[in-house]
Design a protein around this motif. Structure first.
Motif, PDB file in Angstrom:
ATOM      1  N   VAL A   1       0.848  -1.190   0.000  1.00 19.02           N
ATOM      2  CA  VAL A   1       0.000   0.000   0.000  1.00 19.02           C
ATOM      3  C   VAL A   1       0.885   1.241   0.000  1.00 19.02           C
ATOM      4  O   VAL A   1       1.819   1.351   0.805  1.00 19.02           O
ATOM      5  N   GLN A   2       0.579   2.155  -0.889  1.00 20.58           N
ATOM      6  CA  GLN A   2       1.298   3.434  -0.939  1.00 20.58           C
ATOM      7  C   GLN A   2       0.293   4.556  -0.664  1.00 20.58           C
ATOM      8  O   GLN A   2      -0.830   4.515  -1.138  1.00 20.58           O
ATOM      9  N   ALA A  23      -4.609   6.508  -1.684  1.00 23.42           N
ATOM     10  CA  ALA A  23      -3.996   5.195  -1.477  1.00 23.42           C
ATOM     11  C   ALA A  23      -3.944   4.422  -2.791  1.00 23.42           C
ATOM     12  O   ALA A  23      -4.844   4.526  -3.625  1.00 23.42           O
ATOM     13  N   SER A  24      -2.889   3.650  -2.937  1.00 19.15           N
ATOM     14  CA  SER A  24      -2.765   2.775  -4.104  1.00 19.15           C
ATOM     15  C   SER A  24      -2.161   1.457  -3.654  1.00 19.15           C
ATOM     16  O   SER A  24      -1.617   1.349  -2.560  1.00 19.15           O
ATOM     17  N   GLY A  25      -2.269   0.464  -4.502  1.00 20.38           N
ATOM     18  CA  GLY A  25      -1.766  -0.855  -4.147  1.00 20.38           C
ATOM     19  C   GLY A  25      -2.888  -1.715  -3.588  1.00 20.38           C
ATOM     20  O   GLY A  25      -4.034  -1.608  -4.019  1.00 20.38           O
ATOM     21  N   CYS A  26      -2.576  -2.551  -2.627  1.00 20.41           N
ATOM     22  CA  CYS A  26      -3.541  -3.488  -2.061  1.00 20.41           C
ATOM     23  C   CYS A  26      -4.407  -2.784  -1.028  1.00 20.41           C
ATOM     24  O   CYS A  26      -4.330  -3.061   0.173  1.00 20.41           O
ATOM     25  N   THR A  27      -5.248  -1.872  -1.484  1.00 23.49           N
ATOM     26  CA  THR A  27      -6.035  -1.039  -0.568  1.00 23.49           C
ATOM     27  C   THR A  27      -7.157  -1.807   0.112  1.00 23.49           C
ATOM     28  O   THR A  27      -7.709  -1.330   1.098  1.00 23.49           O
ATOM     29  N   ALA A  68     -12.754  17.688  10.089  1.00 23.27           N
ATOM     30  CA  ALA A  68     -13.644  16.593   9.718  1.00 23.27           C
ATOM     31  C   ALA A  68     -12.909  15.648   8.785  1.00 23.27           C
ATOM     32  O   ALA A  68     -12.331  16.089   7.776  1.00 23.27           O
ATOM     33  N   ILE A  69     -12.940  14.375   9.121  1.00 25.27           N
ATOM     34  CA  ILE A  69     -12.309  13.359   8.278  1.00 25.27           C
ATOM     35  C   ILE A  69     -13.397  12.657   7.479  1.00 25.27           C
ATOM     36  O   ILE A  69     -14.487  12.387   7.993  1.00 25.27           O
ATOM     37  N   SER A  70     -13.112  12.387   6.231  1.00 22.79           N
ATOM     38  CA  SER A  70     -14.082  11.696   5.376  1.00 22.79           C
ATOM     39  C   SER A  70     -13.314  10.841   4.374  1.00 22.79           C
ATOM     40  O   SER A  70     -12.098  10.987   4.229  1.00 22.79           O
ATOM     41  N   ARG A  71     -14.020   9.977   3.688  1.00 23.16           N
ATOM     42  CA  ARG A  71     -13.351   9.119   2.720  1.00 23.16           C
ATOM     43  C   ARG A  71     -14.234   8.890   1.521  1.00 23.16           C
ATOM     44  O   ARG A  71     -15.461   8.881   1.621  1.00 23.16           O
ATOM     45  N   ASP A  72     -13.599   8.699   0.396  1.00 25.75           N
ATOM     46  CA  ASP A  72     -14.265   8.332  -0.846  1.00 25.75           C
ATOM     47  C   ASP A  72     -13.623   7.033  -1.289  1.00 25.75           C
ATOM     48  O   ASP A  72     -12.537   7.034  -1.892  1.00 25.75           O
ATOM     49  N   ASN A  73     -14.251   5.933  -0.990  1.00 27.80           N
ATOM     50  CA  ASN A  73     -13.654   4.635  -1.276  1.00 27.80           C
ATOM     51  C   ASN A  73     -13.529   4.384  -2.783  1.00 27.80           C
ATOM     52  O   ASN A  73     -12.653   3.631  -3.215  1.00 27.80           O
ATOM     53  N   ALA A  74     -14.393   4.997  -3.557  1.00 35.62           N
ATOM     54  CA  ALA A  74     -14.296   4.832  -5.011  1.00 35.62           C
ATOM     55  C   ALA A  74     -12.999   5.432  -5.540  1.00 35.62           C
ATOM     56  O   ALA A  74     -12.468   4.989  -6.557  1.00 35.62           O
ATOM     57  N   LYS A  75     -12.514   6.446  -4.851  1.00 34.78           N
ATOM     58  CA  LYS A  75     -11.265   7.093  -5.252  1.00 34.78           C
ATOM     59  C   LYS A  75     -10.098   6.673  -4.371  1.00 34.78           C
ATOM     60  O   LYS A  75      -8.982   7.183  -4.539  1.00 34.78           O
ATOM     61  N   ASN A  76     -10.346   5.789  -3.407  1.00 30.91           N
ATOM     62  CA  ASN A  76      -9.307   5.360  -2.463  1.00 30.91           C
ATOM     63  C   ASN A  76      -8.625   6.565  -1.821  1.00 30.91           C
ATOM     64  O   ASN A  76      -7.394   6.604  -1.683  1.00 30.91           O
ATOM     65  N   THR A  77      -9.425   7.522  -1.435  1.00 25.91           N
ATOM     66  CA  THR A  77      -8.892   8.771  -0.898  1.00 25.91           C
ATOM     67  C   THR A  77      -9.594   9.128   0.407  1.00 25.91           C
ATOM     68  O   THR A  77     -10.807   8.984   0.526  1.00 25.91           O
ATOM     69  N   VAL A  78      -8.792   9.568   1.364  1.00 21.80           N
ATOM     70  CA  VAL A  78      -9.301  10.064   2.645  1.00 21.80           C
ATOM     71  C   VAL A  78      -8.964  11.540   2.730  1.00 21.80           C
ATOM     72  O   VAL A  78      -7.861  11.956   2.361  1.00 21.80           O
ATOM     73  N   TYR A  79      -9.916  12.320   3.217  1.00 25.28           N
ATOM     74  CA  TYR A  79      -9.747  13.768   3.291  1.00 25.28           C
ATOM     75  C   TYR A  79      -9.741  14.226   4.749  1.00 25.28           C
ATOM     76  O   TYR A  79     -10.362  13.611   5.615  1.00 25.28           O
ATOM     77  N   LEU A  80      -9.066  15.308   4.990  1.00 29.46           N
ATOM     78  CA  LEU A  80      -9.131  15.978   6.288  1.00 29.46           C
ATOM     79  C   LEU A  80      -9.472  17.437   6.015  1.00 29.46           C
ATOM     80  O   LEU A  80      -8.623  18.195   5.534  1.00 29.46           O
ATOM     81  N   TYR A 107       0.297   1.974  13.121  1.00 30.92           N
ATOM     82  CA  TYR A 107      -0.196   1.981  11.749  1.00 30.92           C
ATOM     83  C   TYR A 107       0.826   1.315  10.847  1.00 30.92           C
ATOM     84  O   TYR A 107       2.035   1.420  11.064  1.00 30.92           O
ATOM     85  N   ASP A 108       0.330   0.622   9.829  1.00 35.76           N
ATOM     86  CA  ASP A 108       1.201  -0.204   8.990  1.00 35.76           C
ATOM     87  C   ASP A 108       1.834   0.564   7.833  1.00 35.76           C
ATOM     88  O   ASP A 108       2.927   0.226   7.388  1.00 35.76           O
ATOM     89  N   TYR A 109       1.139   1.529   7.310  1.00 33.88           N
ATOM     90  CA  TYR A 109       1.597   2.235   6.106  1.00 33.88           C
ATOM     91  C   TYR A 109       1.553   3.741   6.348  1.00 33.88           C
ATOM     92  O   TYR A 109       0.603   4.247   6.956  1.00 33.88           O
ATOM     93  N   TRP A 110       2.554   4.429   5.829  1.00 32.00           N
ATOM     94  CA  TRP A 110       2.658   5.868   6.038  1.00 32.00           C
ATOM     95  C   TRP A 110       2.918   6.579   4.721  1.00 32.00           C
ATOM     96  O   TRP A 110       3.671   6.091   3.880  1.00 32.00           O
ATOM     97  N   GLY A 111       2.311   7.736   4.584  1.00 31.22           N
ATOM     98  CA  GLY A 111       2.610   8.590   3.452  1.00 31.22           C
ATOM     99  C   GLY A 111       3.668   9.612   3.828  1.00 31.22           C
ATOM    100  O   GLY A 111       4.075   9.709   4.981  1.00 31.22           O
TER     101      GLY A 111
END
Length: 120
Positions: A1-2, A23-27, A68-80, A107-111
């Motif tokens: 995961v990247q 996020a990319s890879g094995c999301t 506020a944290i939110s996510r768009d799983n279709a885009k594999n993206t989390v927003y703050l 946490y396992d993966y970091w940006g």
């Protein structure tokens, strides 16, 4: 995961910013995604976290009601979404993801970090 964080910048107190974590890879293995921050001379702290479904969320007391944290799983993206920013919010912000089903712990993966600077 990247993980790729973006959206930081220099703003004035009271302004807003939105950070993105793509996020990319094995999301499919990701269960929680969090935003952390580290200010100069201070320890890294978790700011907010969200579960995969977006139902379970955690916020640090210092940002409740402003971030506020939110996510768009279709885009594999989390927003703050960060509103009413204060100078004390100045830090390098990191997104991170984990495969376990709770927001606490390691946490396992970091940006890479993205700098947020709030000027008074």
């Amino acid at each position: 995961v990247q993980l790729q964080a973006s959206g930081g910048g220099l703003v004035l107190a009271g302004d807003s910013l939105r950070l993105s974590c793509a996020a990319s890879g094995c999301t499919s293995s990701i269960m929680f995604t969090g935003w952390f921050r580290q200010a100069p001379g201070k320890e890294r702290e978790i700011v907010a976290a969200t579960g995969w479904s977006g139902v379970k969320k955690y916020y640090a007391d210092s940002v409740k009601g402003r971030f506020a944290i939110s996510r768009d799983n279709a885009k594999n993206t989390v927003y703050l979404q960060m509103n009413s920013l204060k100078p004390e919010d100045t830090a390098v912000y990191y997104c991170a993801a984990k495969e376990a089903r709770e927001w606490q712990g390691d946490y396992d993966y970091w940006g890479q970090g993205t700098q947020v600077t709030v000027s008074s």
